[in-house]
Design a protein around this motif. Sequence first.
Motif, mmCIF file in Angstrom:
data_model
loop_
_atom_site.group_PDB
_atom_site.id
_atom_site.type_symbol
_atom_site.label_atom_id
_atom_site.label_comp_id
_atom_site.label_asym_id
_atom_site.label_seq_id
_atom_site.Cartn_x
_atom_site.Cartn_y
_atom_site.Cartn_z
ATOM 1 N N THR A 1 7.066 87.255 31.998
ATOM 2 C CA THR A 1 8.075 86.469 32.713
ATOM 3 C C THR A 1 9.456 87.047 32.436
ATOM 4 O O THR A 1 9.662 87.765 31.448
ATOM 5 C CB THR A 1 8.060 85.006 32.239
ATOM 6 N N LEU A 2 10.398 86.691 33.307
ATOM 7 C CA LEU A 2 11.781 87.130 33.096
ATOM 8 C C LEU A 2 12.283 86.629 31.750
ATOM 9 O O LEU A 2 13.029 87.313 31.052
ATOM 10 C CB LEU A 2 12.680 86.602 34.211
ATOM 11 N N ALA A 3 11.852 85.434 31.370
ATOM 12 C CA ALA A 3 12.304 84.863 30.096
ATOM 13 C C ALA A 3 11.858 85.741 28.928
ATOM 14 O O ALA A 3 12.627 86.008 28.005
ATOM 15 C CB ALA A 3 11.767 83.442 29.930
ATOM 16 N N ARG A 4 10.594 86.185 28.978
ATOM 17 C CA ARG A 4 10.087 87.042 27.910
ATOM 18 C C ARG A 4 10.896 88.335 27.836
ATOM 19 O O ARG A 4 11.222 88.823 26.751
ATOM 20 C CB ARG A 4 8.607 87.384 28.141
ATOM 21 N N LEU A 5 11.199 88.885 29.003
ATOM 22 C CA LEU A 5 11.968 90.133 29.030
ATOM 23 C C LEU A 5 13.369 89.916 28.473
ATOM 24 O O LEU A 5 13.873 90.701 27.677
ATOM 25 C CB LEU A 5 12.055 90.667 30.468
ATOM 26 N N LEU A 6 13.975 88.808 28.902
ATOM 27 C CA LEU A 6 15.356 88.531 28.502
ATOM 28 C C LEU A 6 15.445 88.273 26.998
ATOM 29 O O LEU A 6 16.485 88.501 26.383
ATOM 30 C CB LEU A 6 15.872 87.316 29.283
ATOM 31 N N ALA A 7 14.351 87.817 26.415
ATOM 32 C CA ALA A 7 14.355 87.547 24.973
ATOM 33 C C ALA A 7 14.481 88.842 24.175
ATOM 34 O O ALA A 7 14.859 88.823 23.009
ATOM 35 C CB ALA A 7 13.086 86.794 24.576
ATOM 36 N N ARG A 8 14.169 89.980 24.800
ATOM 37 C CA ARG A 8 14.293 91.261 24.086
ATOM 38 C C ARG A 8 15.762 91.584 23.883
ATOM 39 O O ARG A 8 16.577 91.402 24.788
ATOM 40 C CB ARG A 8 13.639 92.382 24.890
ATOM 41 N N PRO A 9 16.110 92.064 22.691
ATOM 42 C CA PRO A 9 17.520 92.313 22.399
ATOM 43 C C PRO A 9 18.172 93.319 23.368
ATOM 44 O O PRO A 9 19.349 93.210 23.674
ATOM 45 C CB PRO A 9 17.499 92.886 20.977
ATOM 46 N N GLU A 10 17.365 94.280 23.863
ATOM 47 C CA GLU A 10 17.987 95.337 24.657
ATOM 48 C C GLU A 10 18.180 94.936 26.123
ATOM 49 O O GLU A 10 18.804 95.654 26.890
ATOM 50 C CB GLU A 10 17.169 96.637 24.557
ATOM 51 N N ILE A 11 17.643 93.777 26.515
ATOM 52 C CA ILE A 11 17.742 93.363 27.913
ATOM 53 C C ILE A 11 18.820 92.294 28.071
ATOM 54 O O ILE A 11 18.856 91.324 27.315
ATOM 55 C CB ILE A 11 16.394 92.791 28.404
ATOM 56 N N THR A 12 19.692 92.481 29.050
ATOM 57 C CA THR A 12 20.697 91.460 29.342
ATOM 58 C C THR A 12 20.449 90.899 30.734
ATOM 59 O O THR A 12 19.731 91.506 31.540
ATOM 60 C CB THR A 12 22.118 92.041 29.306
#
Lengths: 454, 624
Positions: free
Chosen positions: B503-514
């Motif tokens: 999900t977008l949420a999972r991706l956004l939780a990564r430090p390198e993703i804004t």
Amino acid sequence: MIEQDTIFALSTSETPGGIAVVRISGPQARQAMALCFHRPKGGDCVPRMLTYGHVMDGETPIDECMAVFLPAPHTYTREDIVELQCHGAPAVIEQILALLGRLPLGLRPAAPGEFTRRAYENGRIDLARAEAVMDLIAAQSRAGARRSLQQLSGSLSASILSLHDTLVEAIAAVDAGIDFPEDDWEQEANQRGFMLMQSVREKIAELLGSYSGGRLVQNGVRCAIVGRPNVGKSSFLNAAAGFERALVSEQAGTTRDMIELALSVNGMAITLMDTAGVRSDASGLERLGMDLNVKHIQAADVVIFVADGSAPLTEDDRLVAQSLPDVPVVVALNKADLGCVLSEDDFSMLGGTPVFVPCCARSGEGVSAVLEAVLEALPLPSDGVGITNARHADALERALALLDRATNAYAAGEFADMAAMYARDALACLDEILGYGVEESVVDRIFSAFCVGK
Amino acid sequence: MNNFDVIVIGAGHAGCEAALACARTGQKTLCFALHMDSVAFLACNPAVGGTSKGHLVREVDALGGEMGRATDQTLLQSHMLNLRKGPAVHSLRAQVDKQAYAGYMRRVLETQENLTLLQAEAAEILTENGRVCGVVSAYGQTYRARAVVVCTGVYLRSRTITGEYIAQTGPSGLLNSRFLADSLTDLGITLRRFKTGTPPRLDGKTVDYSQFEPQHGDEKIVPFSFMTDPASFDGLQQAVCYLGYTNEATHEILRANLDRSPMFSGVIDGTGARYCPSIEDKVVRFADKPRHQLFIEPEGNYTDEVYVQGFSTSMPFDVQERALHTIKGLENARIVRAGYAIEYDCIDGRCLSLSLMHQDIAGLFFAGQIVGSSGYEEAAAQGLLAGLNASLYLRNQPPLVLSRMQAYLGVLVDDLVTKGTPEPYRMMTARAEYRLLLRQDNADLRLTALAHQAGLADDVRMRRTEQRAAQLEALTAFIDSARLTSEQAQALLPGVENVAGQTLARLLARPEITLTMLKPLAPELAEYPSDVLSLLETEVKYRGYIERQQRDVERQKKAESRVLPPNLDYASMHGLRTEARQKLAAVRPENLGQAARISGVSPADIDVLSVFLTQLERRQALEN
């Protein structure tokens, strides 16, 4: 009921005794019993009936014990209670307490006086006795806090205090940078905070490394003597004892019960456990003795593997070698007086780096060398600072995990704020060990260490 | 004519918010000002906000207060601090025009329905059967009211000190309050003496700015008030501040004249704040530092006066001047107003309840520096709370008590009332144990509904908050379900496995993703305003820890929900240690959670209290 969580504690005295009772109270007590107590025949226990079985850590038996499930409300706390009546050896009790804390049920160690408090709060103790209960709880609670401190040796409590201090300094440095971002020391403070957190992290890891060793110093070493039948295990025990403690005979399979011998070697307490010899064609009573002893071998801190040095290895020797637990092994090459035909290569199936010591159990020659090799094979703390208490080890492990998160958050760049919060949680773990005796405020440290001002 | 519902003594930052909170909730309010020309006077730095103080301003705004709007309306420069430190500690700080700020606030007070301003010194607080019933002015006039909010700031029996010169005045030569202190003492309230200070103001025309490093405001201004449209700042020419440094020569002059410093010679006996040391303090305490930084800040658009932040001092005038002249760029600087230390009377906050009402005198509230805090923002926040609670008291409704889990304002009040403070208290993010929850970006979501229910936040504000909450909810649902195609995911995170299908949420939780990186891939995101998007980003990045803190909050709430009756006799309670008995009797905590925070009360004492409470609860259950 006011509390919803489930608590556990050793209910009998902390001084070693023959039998110890570990009590679990709360809504998850029954579930905890189902997870860690196994009856030979399987199935649930009948309420209020004492049942025989084993405390199991997954597939590994920790102790054989009696257990009883007491359903609410007719119990001391008026909650579901499980009581495990186990052996009184401190090592066993610690393993059981640690296991309960690890169960995925959220059990936590009971605070001092908490069973009494629950008994009272759940209406078990009547109003008229309230004042006596309050006095009792105050006394228990304070004694508990004192005991927590007493369980720390002088040097250990000094090193935990110093970790606490450094961690406060680390958080103060990070927070000073957060609260005064425009001061010229901000970057430096930030870096320093990170560095200090890492150094505390490393020192906690080091302390935890001492846990197994420290525990051995505290509780003594359990050393199993293993080997195929008639290889001289009981003779070895007798030689160590200096008198005939074990029944020795020429007939293979003489030892069916386990025989224990407590010794002091260079100031360390060692319990030697003579076990039934292992052989493939055993049957009947001898077979039963072997099965019972397997779990004692599995619970040993170190193993003396007795082999007949004067003859080639047999199938039974190999069978023994395969069933050894993952602990240090000292190979006693017995019957050295008859000459030695075995070499280290014959024991390649043991893996690791076993130590080989020739000895003659019958004459006693070399037996003390074997015992000294046993001590050397153990990870005993060299400087005397070692964690010995399971609760302390548990708190340190949690602190370590939190500091990992803190430093990771920090390394990720943006999250100095989160790093400081994780570090605060780690600090709370150290507080637990110190018995909440330390009042040092991060804010005070910021003011004393940094030149802040408008 | 002289009958009011509530009287507010003082018209500084606490007094203004207190008076507005009362008047806006329908109470007929009289506000005493020592001088009408010093209403909402920014007596120290020409700035509002800063770390954690910015959070307080946001909370004042979310609760329906005025400070945020006043700042937005009179802004000279705006800067979001701590952008590199994580969203929870992003903090707004604004330079404001001092005169314009005071003028704006005075106009708001003047036009507020139910609110009367009066220039007079309050001389005596009247009580009747342990209840407040009015105030007598120094002119001898009596004004009736059932509630009084005392916001005397640093004016209570204050004196200002510059070297050997001591003046019986408030800040900047203003009148002080001479009579009220005795009235408080007569009411049985113990007073103590605190001290603070301020730097000299210079004539900007005599400063060589080329020797300083210019400090500019943010390109994109985030308003303080949730009600201010960010577009209203378009085209604003922001003022510039300047960074410079002291040097060894400066320190030498200060050191050589320490015998003339009132701080070191013993003239001053009030307790000063460690976080606000004078420059002579810094030179002594941090002797190995070769230089200290200072900022030159404009006092306003229509004056040349500038403020020298970092150079607070009470040294004699000639020493201040000589020390300043050693600083690069200030060789020819002329002092317009000298720096000074100020001593004043204040109370010990531990005699108050969490509503800021006095424990023994019904209807008597306190807010601001008289409670032991320092700072405009700390004062305004307390003022709002005390004013609102005075109004609730008059309406026979339970007070609004904010917990440490709800607001910086909750932390502030609890610290002052439960722990007490040995020095002027400054808000800090380090004091907030739940600071990942108490962010400046969610102050409205945390607090506006409470203030709306209490009648202070108006419907327009409430609708705005509900709208933001609904948008956040919809957006959260969207990113928790939306997924990128595997091509998109691979393009976003080349080489990283198992990204497809997340999900977008999972991706956004990564430090390198804004969120900015996700925007081109999910056009739906463009439908949401930027403030909601950044709120979402913070919540997602912090999700794990926020859930962790939520669990702590739940546990804490349990303790806070166990109410301790105000009249408990701790002295005779079994099992308590003597120190705990004394401390509990002094603070009179309102619940078990608060009791646990009192210094000198141990976990064992809390166990005893808990048992006692159970006994009480059961007895009451039996009786009912």
